[in-house]
Scaffold this active site. Structure first.
Site, PDB file in Angstrom:
ATOM      1  N   ARG A  29      13.755  -4.104  -8.683  1.00 48.69           N
ATOM      2  CA  ARG A  29      12.796  -4.173  -7.443  1.00 48.69           C
ATOM      3  C   ARG A  29      13.650  -4.615  -6.251  1.00 48.69           C
ATOM      4  NH1 ARG A  29       7.922  -3.145  -6.648  1.00 48.69           N
ATOM      5  NH2 ARG A  29       7.191  -3.802  -8.982  1.00 48.69           N
ATOM      6  N   GLN A  57       5.138   6.252 -13.605  1.00 53.65           N
ATOM      7  CA  GLN A  57       4.903   6.258 -12.213  1.00 53.65           C
ATOM      8  C   GLN A  57       6.255   6.377 -11.630  1.00 53.65           C
ATOM      9  OE1 GLN A  57       2.303   3.700  -9.739  1.00 53.65           O
ATOM     10  NE2 GLN A  57       3.750   2.787  -9.186  1.00 53.65           N
ATOM     11  N   ARG A 105      14.950   6.791 -11.653  1.00 54.27           N
ATOM     12  CA  ARG A 105      15.216   5.344 -11.461  1.00 54.27           C
ATOM     13  C   ARG A 105      15.426   4.602 -12.698  1.00 54.27           C
ATOM     14  NH1 ARG A 105       9.958   1.837  -9.558  1.00 54.27           N
ATOM     15  NH2 ARG A 105       8.645   2.686 -11.483  1.00 54.27           N
ATOM     16  N   HIS A 163      13.394   5.009  -2.177  1.00 52.17           N
ATOM     17  CA  HIS A 163      12.404   3.835  -1.972  1.00 52.17           C
ATOM     18  C   HIS A 163      13.360   2.882  -1.448  1.00 52.17           C
ATOM     19  CE1 HIS A 163       9.397   1.180  -2.841  1.00 52.17           C
ATOM     20  NE2 HIS A 163       8.667   1.859  -3.725  1.00 52.17           N
ATOM     21  N   ASP A 182       3.648  -2.254  12.674  1.00 56.26           N
ATOM     22  CA  ASP A 182       4.159  -3.259  11.916  1.00 56.26           C
ATOM     23  C   ASP A 182       3.541  -3.350  10.541  1.00 56.26           C
ATOM     24  OD1 ASP A 182       1.610  -4.598  12.191  1.00 56.26           O
ATOM     25  OD2 ASP A 182       1.786  -4.900  14.183  1.00 56.26           O
ATOM     26  N   GLU A 190      10.475   4.509   3.631  1.00 59.31           N
ATOM     27  CA  GLU A 190      10.962   5.409   2.453  1.00 59.31           C
ATOM     28  C   GLU A 190      10.786   7.057   2.952  1.00 59.31           C
ATOM     29  OE1 GLU A 190       8.615   3.928  -0.927  1.00 59.31           O
ATOM     30  OE2 GLU A 190       8.263   2.282  -0.067  1.00 59.31           O
TER      31      GLU A 190
END
EC number: 5.1.3.15
Length: 293
Positions: free
Chosen positions: A60, A83, A88, A162, A205, A267
């Site tokens: 994370r 997912q 990863r 990511h 933002d 990303e």
């Protein structure tokens, strides 16, 4: 010593002081430190204090590699995948040091499924991934090479980096995205989530829950906040995802309750549609992060 290998990965060290650390697990970059204006090394990436760094689940934070699908799988070839695919959460192999001089240091990692029974059981396609990470005085470059090793079949995939950038979520801004079409994944209905919007803001933002996918983005972005900033350049990543969960982040098990306050995910990726890579061909997706003092 420009590179140091550890039990969990590789640490790159630039002669001027900057460092970066890459895990074998997922080839995830979990640290990138560059000096600030006063000369003190500062961490530029965000990793949750509750992140798993033992290879038990995707990290994370940092820069995870997303391949061959973004989000829940939609392509028939990806039906067995989790997912964001499998890149990863597989062990990559350290291949070699590809650069070591005064300009910087670079290493190559490889994910080859030919000897990986787990990948072969969930993904029938033939491919090879090569990831080159280059550390220079004020930059971090990440080059993802995808090779279609089949002699007959086209490889269709998505790919994304990511990237979690350490920044104050209440003050960070991203530009230039004005005028671009984007998908707002925070909308309540499936129809609304599938309906493109047009970005009207000069600077984007994340003061509210944000999960936006910009299509055909310019490939060069400025991320700024008080007393800091980064420039992001992307090559062949035609799309850009901006994400910060705000209070929704409290529902993420491996994120501290107020972790969302300390990052923005910017990303670069190819996630609207699929790259169609012909047999025996290669594709490169590149991200270059540059510190702006």
């Amino acid at each position: 010593m420009p590179t140091e290998t550890t039990e969990r990965g590789i640490i790159l060290k630039h002669p001027n002081g900057p460092t970066t650390e890459i895990l074998y697990y997922g080839a995830t970059i979990i640290s990138w430190k560059v000096a600030d204006a006063s000369g003190q090394l500062q961490e530029r990436l965000f990793v949750s204090s509750k992140a798993y760094l033992d290879g038990s689940k995707p990290v994370r934070g940092g820069i995870p590699v997303v391949f061959p699908c973004f989000g829940p799988p939609t392509h028939p070839d990806h039906s067995k995948l989790p997912q964001h695919g499998f890149a990863r959460n597989e062990i990559w192999k350290f291949d070699s040091v590809v650069m070591d001089n005064s300009a910087g240091v670079a290493v190559r990692l490889v994910l080859d499924p030919t000897a990986n029974e787990n990948i072969k059981s969930i993904y029938p396609n033939q491919f090879r991934l090569t990831y080159v990470v280059t550390l220079s005085a004020h930059q971090l470059a990440t080059d993802l090479h995808v090779e279609n090793t089949s002699t007959t079949a086209t490889l269709e995939f998505q790919a994304l980096l990511h990237t979690y950038i350490r920044a104050p979520a209440d003050a960070v801004k991203v530009s230039p995205l004005q005028g671009l079409q984007y998908i707002d994944k925070t909308e309540a209905s499936e129809e609304a989530r599938a309906t493109p919007k047009t970005e009207i803001r000069n600077e984007v933002d994340v003061k509210v829950f944000t999960d936006s996918v910009y299509e055909n983005a310019p490939g060069k972005y400025h991320i700024t906040w008080p007393n800091g900033g980064l420039e992001v350049k992307a090559k062949n990543f035609k799309d850009l995802v901006i994400w910060n969960p705000q209070q929704e982040g409290q529902k993420i098990g491996d994120m501290e309750a107020d972790g969302w306050k300390n990052y923005i995910c910017v990303e670069p990726g190819y996630v609207r549609g699929f790259v169609k890579l012909e047999p025996q061909k290669q594709w490169l997706g590149q991200q270059v992060l540059t510190v702006v003092q």
